[in-house]
Enzyme design. Structure first.
Site, short mmCIF file in Angstrom:
data_model
loop_
_atom_site.label_atom_id
_atom_site.label_comp_id
_atom_site.label_asym_id
_atom_site.label_seq_id
_atom_site.Cartn_x
_atom_site.Cartn_y
_atom_site.Cartn_z
N SER A 40 -9.84 2.42 2.84
CA SER A 40 -8.88 3.11 1.97
C SER A 40 -7.94 2.18 1.22
CB SER A 40 -8.05 4.08 2.81
OG SER A 40 -7.24 3.38 3.75
N LYS A 57 0.84 -1.20 0.00
CA LYS A 57 0.00 0.00 0.00
C LYS A 57 0.87 1.25 0.00
CE LYS A 57 -3.87 2.10 2.57
NZ LYS A 57 -4.79 1.95 3.73
N SER A 95 -10.38 0.18 7.16
CA SER A 95 -9.78 0.28 5.83
C SER A 95 -9.09 -0.98 5.33
CB SER A 95 -8.77 1.44 5.79
OG SER A 95 -9.45 2.67 5.77
#
Length: 494
Positions: free
Chosen positions: A157, A78, A181
């Site tokens: 997210s 990420k 998330s």
């Protein structure tokens, strides 16, 4: 032969150790899949040179008989994790051009265990969002499609991570979870995502959103994979004052599937008005599956649940306002062009106006407001007190003998891109209704894919565990996963 990029971590690990495949072969298969999936916009930076170099090193370690659990396994990272010499922008314009000269502790732990980095994954800007629509790189898109064939959100997210794992662009990915998330995008895309206990994984080198809530975790194709990867990710880190000085168990060895006698709590407050029948039905099926596996189902109450969302959306923006004050155009990242006569104040204002997206600006403004002199006690201090009550609800349930709590992971299946983009941001915030309590209480929570809705889209259930008992939580999730037998995959259209 099975396409190598579709393997689970566990299967790939076993094939590597038995010399059936090499890490270079695995890595090349994933790089090819990732490069051919531009339509998903999951990867924002490809790092093939680094990946192949790490894969060759992993093959050498395996040949020498030195093969830790993650050795040779290709991952996506990420964009919130700082990776040395590789763009790490948190999907924000204000960090344009930022290449850290250091490695986050979590990614360093993975690389020390032999993992391979394929590249950086898309996300909501500064992890603020539930649909991956606030990214400076544009939307990440789910590999799943509904009945109308419209583009769906992979969640947020950690949307790029979820999309990449579900589409087999990597064997697994890192995610972060501040209010859901990891778990919400995992549920939306039919994969497994675990947020460990706050303090289990170091936050050092992860771009901060809300420091008392942020926690890293793995996003994987199975519960076993989550156990393997989590063990490699976590461990005490003296560079993070919130990192727990606890031994890391062998989580995979705890996956027996035996949950006989375990007490599973069902909180009455999670029966929300207007919740789709499909979610209610899935929850009931989950209870039945765990009961059939030998667990005892117990109705419980978590009375302060109804205050969780407003509490979260005071505390998280307040911490974001403080954390994001460092982005001023002086030391790194974007700096606005200045007009003649502009001073440092104009530079701050213009840089932040240009660099931050609308959702980040909204949360910084909310956070600054609740921390201001006239409103600190009315909002922030009160939210901190309610947070303590929410944590006490869980403490009381566990003290009464509850081993894990079963809830829905999300209030619906994945929604269409743009569907929530109206004048009311609260509609988007409601996606976190089942997940934020876990962050506020600092507990471990896992999303397990357990069914599909009428469109064939994945639905997940959430299990919440006792603090520091991720092994027990993973084992309960393993029993649920085994009973559910979820095997659905998105049809390839990209």
């Amino acid at each position: 032969m099975t396409e190598l990029n579709t393997l689970t971590l566990a299967d790939a690990r076993d094939k590597l150790r038995s010399k059936d495949v090499t890490s270079v072969e695995l890595t090349e298969a994933c790089l090819k899949a990732a490069e051919g999936a531009g339509a998903l916009n999951a990867f924002v930076h490809h790092t093939p040179e680094i990946a192949l170099e790490q894969a060759k090193a992993a093959d050498a370690r395996i040949a020498a008989g030195d093969a830790p659990a993650m050795c040779g396994l290709p991952l996506g990272i990420k964009d919130l994790f700082c990776t040395k010499g590789v763009p790490s922008q948190a999907a924000s314009g204000i960090l344009e051009g930022f290449k850290p000269q250091y490695e986050s502790t979590v990614t360093q732990n993975l690389f020390d265990a032999g993992a391979v980095m394929l590249g950086k994954l898309n996300m909501d800007e500064f992890a603020m969002g539930s649909s991956n629509e606030t990214s400076v790189y544009g939307n990440a898109i789910s590999p799943w499609r509904g009945n109308d064939d419209a583009a769906l959100t992979p969640g947020g997210s950690s949307g790029g991570s979820a999309s990449a794992v579900a589409a087999d662009l990597c064997l697994a990915a890192t995610g972060t979870d501040t209010g859901g998330s990891i778990r919400q995008p995992a549920a939306f895309t039919g994969i497994v995502g675990i947020k460990p206990t706050y303090g289990r994984c170091s936050r050092w080198g992860i771009v901060a959103f809300a420091s008392s809530l942020d926690q890293a975790g793995p996003m994987t194709k199975s519960v076993r994979d989550a156990a393997i990867m989590l063990e490699a990710m976590c461990g005490h880190d003296p560079k993070d004052s919130t990192s727990a000085e606890l031994a890391v168990p062998n989580f995979e060895a705890m996956l027996t599937g035996d949950i006989k006698g375990k007490k599973i709590g069902i909180p009455k407050e999670y029966h929300m008005d207007g919740m789709p029948d499909e979610i209610e039905a899935l929850w009931a099926e989950g209870r039945a599956m765990l009961k059939d596996a030998g667990a005892e189902i117990v109705d419980i109450s978590l009375p302060h649940t109804k205050y969780a969302l407003p509490t979260y959306y005071v505390i998280a923006p307040a911490e974001a306002s403080s954390n994001l004050a460092r982005y001023d155009g002086v030391r790194f990242g974007h700096r606005a062009s200045l007009a003649a006569g502009d001073g440092i104040t104009e530079m701050y204002e213009k840089t932040r106006a240009e660099g931050f997206g609308d959702e980040v600006k909204r949360r910084v403004m909310v956070g600054t407001y609740v921390l201001s002199a006239g409103f600190y006690d009315a909002y922030y201090n009160r939210a901190r007190k309610v947070r303590a009550l929410i944590k006490k609800d869980f403490d009381d349930a566990f003290a009464a003998g509850i081993d894990a709590i079963l809830t829905p992971a999300t209030p619906s299946s994945a929604f269409g891109l743009g569907e929530m983009n109206d004048e009311d941001p609260v509609k988007m915030y409601l996606n976190d209704v089942f997940t934020v309590t876990v962050n506020l209480a600092g507990l471990p929570g896992i999303s397990v894919p357990t069914g599909v809705d009428h469109q064939g889209l994945p639905l997940g259930l959430q299990l919440i565990g006792r603090p520091w008992e991720e092994g027990d939580l993973l084992n309960t999730a393993y029993a649920l996963e085994s009973a559910a037998g979820f095997v659905a995959k998105p049809g390839k259209w990209w």
